[in-house]
Motif scaffolding. Structure first.
Motif, short mmCIF file in Angstrom:
data_model
loop_
_atom_site.label_atom_id
_atom_site.label_comp_id
_atom_site.label_asym_id
_atom_site.label_seq_id
_atom_site.Cartn_x
_atom_site.Cartn_y
_atom_site.Cartn_z
N LEU A 1 4.15 -88.70 -40.27
CA LEU A 1 3.84 -90.05 -40.73
C LEU A 1 3.11 -90.05 -42.08
O LEU A 1 3.34 -90.93 -42.91
N GLU A 2 2.25 -89.07 -42.29
CA GLU A 2 1.59 -88.96 -43.59
C GLU A 2 2.62 -88.80 -44.71
O GLU A 2 2.51 -89.44 -45.76
N GLY A 3 3.62 -87.95 -44.48
CA GLY A 3 4.66 -87.77 -45.48
C GLY A 3 5.50 -89.02 -45.65
O GLY A 3 5.82 -89.41 -46.79
N PHE A 4 5.83 -89.66 -44.55
CA PHE A 4 6.66 -90.86 -44.59
C PHE A 4 5.96 -92.00 -45.32
O PHE A 4 6.57 -92.72 -46.12
N LEU A 5 4.67 -92.17 -45.07
CA LEU A 5 3.90 -93.28 -45.65
C LEU A 5 3.19 -92.90 -46.94
O LEU A 5 2.58 -93.76 -47.58
N GLU A 6 3.26 -91.60 -47.30
CA GLU A 6 2.59 -91.10 -48.51
C GLU A 6 1.11 -91.48 -48.49
O GLU A 6 0.57 -92.06 -49.43
N SER A 7 0.47 -91.14 -47.39
CA SER A 7 -0.94 -91.50 -47.19
C SER A 7 -1.63 -90.42 -46.37
O SER A 7 -0.99 -89.73 -45.58
N LYS A 8 -2.94 -90.25 -46.57
CA LYS A 8 -3.71 -89.24 -45.86
C LYS A 8 -4.55 -89.90 -44.78
O LYS A 8 -5.37 -90.78 -45.06
N PHE A 9 -4.33 -89.49 -43.52
CA PHE A 9 -5.16 -90.04 -42.44
C PHE A 9 -5.40 -89.04 -41.30
O PHE A 9 -6.16 -89.32 -40.39
N LEU A 10 -4.76 -87.86 -41.34
CA LEU A 10 -4.99 -86.85 -40.32
C LEU A 10 -5.96 -85.80 -40.87
O LEU A 10 -5.73 -85.23 -41.94
N TYR A 11 -7.03 -85.55 -40.12
CA TYR A 11 -8.02 -84.55 -40.53
C TYR A 11 -8.13 -83.51 -39.41
O TYR A 11 -8.75 -83.77 -38.38
N LYS A 12 -7.49 -82.36 -39.64
CA LYS A 12 -7.52 -81.28 -38.65
C LYS A 12 -8.83 -80.52 -38.81
O LYS A 12 -9.07 -79.90 -39.85
N LYS A 13 -9.66 -80.59 -37.79
CA LYS A 13 -10.98 -79.96 -37.85
C LYS A 13 -11.28 -79.26 -36.53
O LYS A 13 -10.98 -79.78 -35.46
N PRO A 14 -11.92 -78.08 -36.61
CA PRO A 14 -12.38 -77.46 -35.36
C PRO A 14 -13.51 -78.27 -34.74
O PRO A 14 -14.22 -79.00 -35.43
N ILE A 15 -13.65 -78.16 -33.44
CA ILE A 15 -14.74 -78.82 -32.72
C ILE A 15 -15.66 -77.74 -32.18
O ILE A 15 -15.21 -76.77 -31.55
N TYR A 16 -16.94 -77.91 -32.44
CA TYR A 16 -17.95 -76.97 -31.94
C TYR A 16 -18.71 -77.62 -30.80
O TYR A 16 -19.35 -78.66 -30.98
N ARG A 17 -18.61 -77.01 -29.60
CA ARG A 17 -19.30 -77.52 -28.42
C ARG A 17 -20.36 -76.51 -28.00
O ARG A 17 -20.04 -75.44 -27.46
N PRO A 18 -21.64 -76.82 -28.26
CA PRO A 18 -22.71 -75.88 -27.90
C PRO A 18 -22.78 -75.66 -26.39
O PRO A 18 -22.52 -76.57 -25.60
N PHE A 19 -23.16 -74.45 -26.01
CA PHE A 19 -23.41 -74.14 -24.60
C PHE A 19 -24.81 -74.62 -24.22
O PHE A 19 -25.75 -74.55 -25.02
N LEU A 20 -24.95 -75.06 -23.00
CA LEU A 20 -26.24 -75.51 -22.51
C LEU A 20 -27.08 -74.38 -21.93
O LEU A 20 -28.31 -74.49 -21.85
N ASN A 21 -26.41 -73.29 -21.52
CA ASN A 21 -27.12 -72.18 -20.90
C ASN A 21 -26.26 -70.92 -20.97
O ASN A 21 -25.10 -70.96 -21.39
N ILE A 22 -26.84 -69.81 -20.55
CA ILE A 22 -26.14 -68.53 -20.61
C ILE A 22 -24.97 -68.49 -19.62
O ILE A 22 -23.96 -67.81 -19.86
#
Length: 350
Positions: free
Chosen positions: A75-96
């Protein structure tokens, strides 16, 4: 005007479904009241393969996630627009114990595609992550407003969008043909979120609206990853930070609340050590969730030409790409959607 399908609503569901239908060679007309698709407009657009307090895989993740990024990139290519942001997600651990559990998960084939790294030491001093955390991949967020605006422009160029209130009393069904004002269609598809609750055709569907609120803040800490545990924190391209979201089944008015702002601040302080913050914006929307937390796809039991594509709740960005393919299969080939999303599961309540 004669078209194949009349779609009600140009939120995320109506946008993606109509795009797939146009690709299949169908003609569409969309009636959309822009101020009414508030749910899509204020959504954070997060897609996340591991969710919840217990950090489990998102429902149907192995079906959903292969469809997400390819479709939005297309869709970004079709619409010639930027709206997808691929980012890693960091989920901290609460305990060992969580750290040990995820060390084990890293060897499990069903998790491997979603894991970038197991962090056994703190990744950021600004984050409360004494036990490290898991860094997820196949994740990110969608700038839904930019997508909707770009696609709206495309529809207007095709004379396929009418920005107006949909008055169902003017909808005429005769010989399983649809007539609405000057529009003739083979079928009508309700994609208008909570507006579908007011339809005489789908009043039996068990919507369970959920109010969500998000904040845009000014904070100096701008990590590449989305930090997510109890609340998500996204670094935006404009230098702001987006924090969310709340879930309320009781307070369903449209306005932002002080209670939600305080709740989000408290959750943010439990996630990061950054104290300074400046509130820039406070947004709220009502999500079209369902009581069983599953989407609503299908054909009306008594009207062959009346359909619904709805009920995606807070996970529309993840759900709509896959289920829009299923919906097109119904419209094109009359192949019924899977039982867990098919509205036939509620026919006994009519």
């Amino acid at each position: 005007m004669e078209v194949d399908f009349l779609l009600i609503g140009q939120g995320l569901a109506g946008t993606i479904l109509s795009y797939r239908l146009i690709k299949e060679g169908y003609s569409v007309r969309i009636i959309d009241e822009p101020q009414a698709n508030n749910s899509s407009r204020v959504a954070a657009g997060l897609y996340n393969p591991v969710t919840g307090r217990k950090m489990v895989k998102t429902w149907n993740a192995d079906l959903l996630f292969p469809e997400i990024e390819p479709l939005y990139e297309e869709l970004e290519g079709f619409l010639e627009s930027k709206f997808l942001y691929k980012k890693p997600i960091y989920r901290p651990f609460l305990n060992i114990e969580e750290q040990n559990e995820w060390m084990g998960n890293s060897e499990d084939e069903k998790f491997r595609v979603y894991l970038k790294k197991i962090q056994t030491n703190p990744l950021y001093e600004e984050v409360k992550n004494d036990f490290g955390g898991v860094i997820l991949t196949n994740s990110g967020y969608l700038d839904i407003n930019t997508l909707l605006d770009s696609y709206s422009k495309f529809l207007k160029q095709k004379n396929a969008l009418e920005e107006a209130y949909f008055d169902e009393s003017k909808l005429i069904i005769a010989n399983e043909k649809i007539q609405y004002n000057d529009i003739s269609a083979k079928g009508v598809i309700y994609c208008n979120g909570l507006g579908t609750m007011k339809s005489k055709y789908f009043s039996f569907l068990p919507f369970s609206p959920v109010k969500g609120e998000i904040l845009d803040l000014k904070q100096d800490f701008q990590p590449e990853e989305i930090i997510n545990r109890g609340v998500f924190r996204i670094s935006l391209p404009n230098g702001l930070v987006r924090v969310g979201s709340t879930y309320s089944w009781h307070d369903l008015d449209q306005g932002p609340t002080e209670r939600a702002k305080i709740e989000l601040y408290e959750r943010l302080e439990n996630l990061v050590r950054v104290k300074e913050k400046k509130l820039i914006d406070h947004k709220t929307g009502i999500r079209p969730a369902t009581k069983d937390r599953r989407p609503l796809l299908g054909k009306h039991p008594d009207h062959e030409s009346v359909y619904v594509f709805n009920g995606f709740g807070a996970k529309g960005v993840s759900l709509v790409p896959y289920y829009s393919k299923m919906m097109v299969d119904l419209l094109k080939n009359q192949n019924q959607p899977q039982n867990d999303v098919n509205i036939s599961r509620f026919f006994k309540y009519i």
